[in-house]
Design a protein around this motif. Sequence first.
Motif, short mmCIF file in Angstrom:
data_model
loop_
_atom_site.label_atom_id
_atom_site.label_comp_id
_atom_site.label_asym_id
_atom_site.label_seq_id
_atom_site.Cartn_x
_atom_site.Cartn_y
_atom_site.Cartn_z
N LEU A 56 0.83 -1.21 0.00
CA LEU A 56 0.00 0.00 0.00
C LEU A 56 0.86 1.26 0.00
CD1 LEU A 56 -2.97 -0.72 2.45
CD2 LEU A 56 -3.05 -0.46 -0.03
N ARG A 57 1.98 1.23 0.69
CA ARG A 57 2.87 2.40 0.72
C ARG A 57 3.49 2.66 -0.64
NH1 ARG A 57 5.20 2.55 6.86
NH2 ARG A 57 3.53 1.31 7.77
N PHE A 58 3.93 1.59 -1.29
CA PHE A 58 4.46 1.76 -2.65
C PHE A 58 3.37 2.31 -3.58
CE2 PHE A 58 7.65 -1.69 -1.56
CZ PHE A 58 8.76 -0.87 -1.65
N GLU A 59 2.18 1.76 -3.51
CA GLU A 59 1.09 2.19 -4.39
C GLU A 59 0.67 3.63 -4.11
OE1 GLU A 59 -1.95 -0.69 -3.76
OE2 GLU A 59 -0.80 -2.33 -4.67
N ALA A 60 0.67 4.03 -2.85
CA ALA A 60 0.28 5.40 -2.51
C ALA A 60 1.25 6.42 -3.08
CB ALA A 60 0.18 5.56 -1.00
N LEU A 61 2.54 6.13 -2.99
CA LEU A 61 3.53 7.07 -3.55
C LEU A 61 3.35 7.23 -5.05
CD1 LEU A 61 6.85 6.16 -1.67
CD2 LEU A 61 5.64 8.35 -1.62
N HIS A 62 3.02 6.14 -5.73
CA HIS A 62 2.83 6.21 -7.17
C HIS A 62 1.51 6.89 -7.54
CE1 HIS A 62 2.68 5.08 -11.36
NE2 HIS A 62 1.59 4.36 -11.16
N THR A 63 0.46 6.56 -6.81
CA THR A 63 -0.89 7.04 -7.14
C THR A 63 -1.07 8.53 -6.85
OG1 THR A 63 -1.81 4.84 -6.72
CG2 THR A 63 -3.36 6.70 -6.73
N PHE A 64 -0.51 8.99 -5.74
CA PHE A 64 -0.78 10.36 -5.29
C PHE A 64 0.35 11.33 -5.58
CE2 PHE A 64 -3.45 7.60 -2.61
CZ PHE A 64 -4.69 8.11 -2.97
N THR A 65 1.24 10.95 -6.48
CA THR A 65 2.26 11.89 -6.97
C THR A 65 2.23 11.88 -8.49
OG1 THR A 65 4.00 10.21 -7.02
CG2 THR A 65 3.74 11.46 -4.97
N GLY A 66 2.86 12.88 -9.06
CA GLY A 66 2.81 13.01 -10.51
C GLY A 66 3.81 12.16 -11.26
N ARG A 67 4.99 11.91 -10.66
CA ARG A 67 6.05 11.29 -11.45
C ARG A 67 6.74 10.11 -10.77
NH1 ARG A 67 9.91 15.92 -13.75
NH2 ARG A 67 10.71 14.08 -14.86
N LEU A 68 6.41 9.81 -9.54
CA LEU A 68 7.10 8.70 -8.88
C LEU A 68 6.61 7.37 -9.43
CD1 LEU A 68 7.27 9.86 -5.15
CD2 LEU A 68 9.08 9.91 -6.90
N PRO A 69 7.53 6.45 -9.74
CA PRO A 69 7.14 5.16 -10.33
C PRO A 69 6.58 4.22 -9.28
CG PRO A 69 9.50 5.21 -9.99
CD PRO A 69 9.01 6.59 -9.63
N LEU A 70 5.87 3.19 -9.74
CA LEU A 70 5.41 2.12 -8.86
C LEU A 70 6.54 1.13 -8.68
CD1 LEU A 70 3.19 0.73 -7.23
CD2 LEU A 70 2.45 -0.39 -9.36
N VAL A 71 7.01 0.98 -7.47
CA VAL A 71 8.15 0.12 -7.17
C VAL A 71 7.65 -1.18 -6.55
CG1 VAL A 71 10.29 -0.09 -5.83
CG2 VAL A 71 9.66 2.11 -6.87
N ALA A 72 8.20 -2.30 -7.00
CA ALA A 72 7.79 -3.61 -6.49
C ALA A 72 8.61 -3.99 -5.26
CB ALA A 72 7.97 -4.66 -7.58
N MET A 73 8.06 -4.93 -4.50
CA MET A 73 8.79 -5.50 -3.37
C MET A 73 10.01 -6.25 -3.89
SD MET A 73 7.62 -5.17 -0.18
CE MET A 73 8.08 -6.70 0.65
N PRO A 74 11.10 -6.32 -3.12
CA PRO A 74 12.26 -7.13 -3.53
C PRO A 74 11.86 -8.59 -3.70
CG PRO A 74 12.79 -5.74 -1.63
CD PRO A 74 11.31 -5.65 -1.82
N THR A 75 12.45 -9.25 -4.68
CA THR A 75 12.13 -10.67 -4.90
C THR A 75 12.66 -11.54 -3.77
OG1 THR A 75 14.12 -10.85 -6.27
CG2 THR A 75 12.03 -10.43 -7.39
N ASP A 76 13.77 -11.12 -3.15
CA ASP A 76 14.32 -11.83 -1.99
C ASP A 76 14.06 -10.98 -0.75
OD1 ASP A 76 15.70 -13.15 -0.05
OD2 ASP A 76 17.68 -12.95 -0.98
N PRO A 77 13.08 -11.37 0.09
CA PRO A 77 12.72 -10.54 1.23
C PRO A 77 13.84 -10.38 2.26
CG PRO A 77 11.64 -12.67 1.39
CD PRO A 77 12.27 -12.60 0.03
N ALA A 78 14.83 -11.28 2.25
CA ALA A 78 15.92 -11.21 3.23
C ALA A 78 17.16 -10.51 2.68
CB ALA A 78 16.29 -12.61 3.71
N ALA A 79 17.10 -10.01 1.43
CA ALA A 79 18.27 -9.36 0.83
C ALA A 79 18.61 -8.07 1.58
CB ALA A 79 17.99 -9.06 -0.63
N PRO A 80 19.89 -7.70 1.65
CA PRO A 80 20.28 -6.44 2.30
C PRO A 80 19.54 -5.25 1.68
CG PRO A 80 22.21 -7.77 1.79
CD PRO A 80 21.06 -8.43 1.12
N LEU A 81 19.19 -4.29 2.52
CA LEU A 81 18.42 -3.13 2.08
C LEU A 81 19.24 -1.87 2.34
CD1 LEU A 81 15.73 -2.08 0.97
CD2 LEU A 81 14.88 -2.04 3.32
N PRO A 82 19.84 -1.29 1.31
CA PRO A 82 20.68 -0.09 1.52
C PRO A 82 19.87 1.04 2.14
CG PRO A 82 21.01 -1.00 -0.68
CD PRO A 82 19.82 -1.71 -0.10
#
Length: 247
Positions: free
Chosen positions: A144-170
Amino acid sequence: MRTLALDIGNTAVKYGCFDGDVLLETAVVAGVDQVSEVLERLRPRHVIVSSVAEATAGWVAQWQQQVSGRVLEFGPATTPLPIRNAYATPHTLGADRLAAAVGAAWLWPTRSTLIIDAGTAIKCDWVEDGHTFRGGSIAPGLRLRFEALHTFTGRLPLVAMPTDPAAPLPLTGTDTQAAIRSGVLNGAVAEVNGFIEAYRAQHPGLQVVLAGGDAGFFQPRLKGRIFVIPELVLIGLHRILVHNVEN
């Protein structure tokens, strides 16, 4: 006694089949219309139905024809419970939140428990001393947070969840997608860790249990000892059904 617990959520229909208190099988089906096939295959004596999405009265009447015992439609404000519900507005309380509380109280009958249910929404709920549901908090889930940023802004892309949930997150994103991913995911982790720390400060010895579809993402990132029980809502529904059948 074989039972079936049905958890109809916003994005999935989950079921758990129990023999006594042993969870024999759990899975997700594509829709409510497939439940009849599950009933035909597993042949439970009693069924409990919980829904935070569509109304289920019509389905319950249909499923009752396939079940020799009881089909219980769980209502947080009306269904008798094995714990006390101290929520001020039980008629607005999500069935999944209350079922998870019953599951936690059954697993830890003398411990205060904080339930982190990370799914469509991120819910942090407190069960006091294994016998009273007090309430908690509700916040948007990761998608929902990813979708809200995309839906309620003009230019921010819709970003998907990482395919590996345990991967390091910078922490620092070096492009726009990475910056969104850092803000949403690191922010959600900091938020949940903050709730855990605040509850533990108020209630020393608090037990923390993690459930929900995004439990795998949060598990390696939360502080302190955490139990991960993806089937917590199903366990709670089963205990509610047993309480109503036996009383």
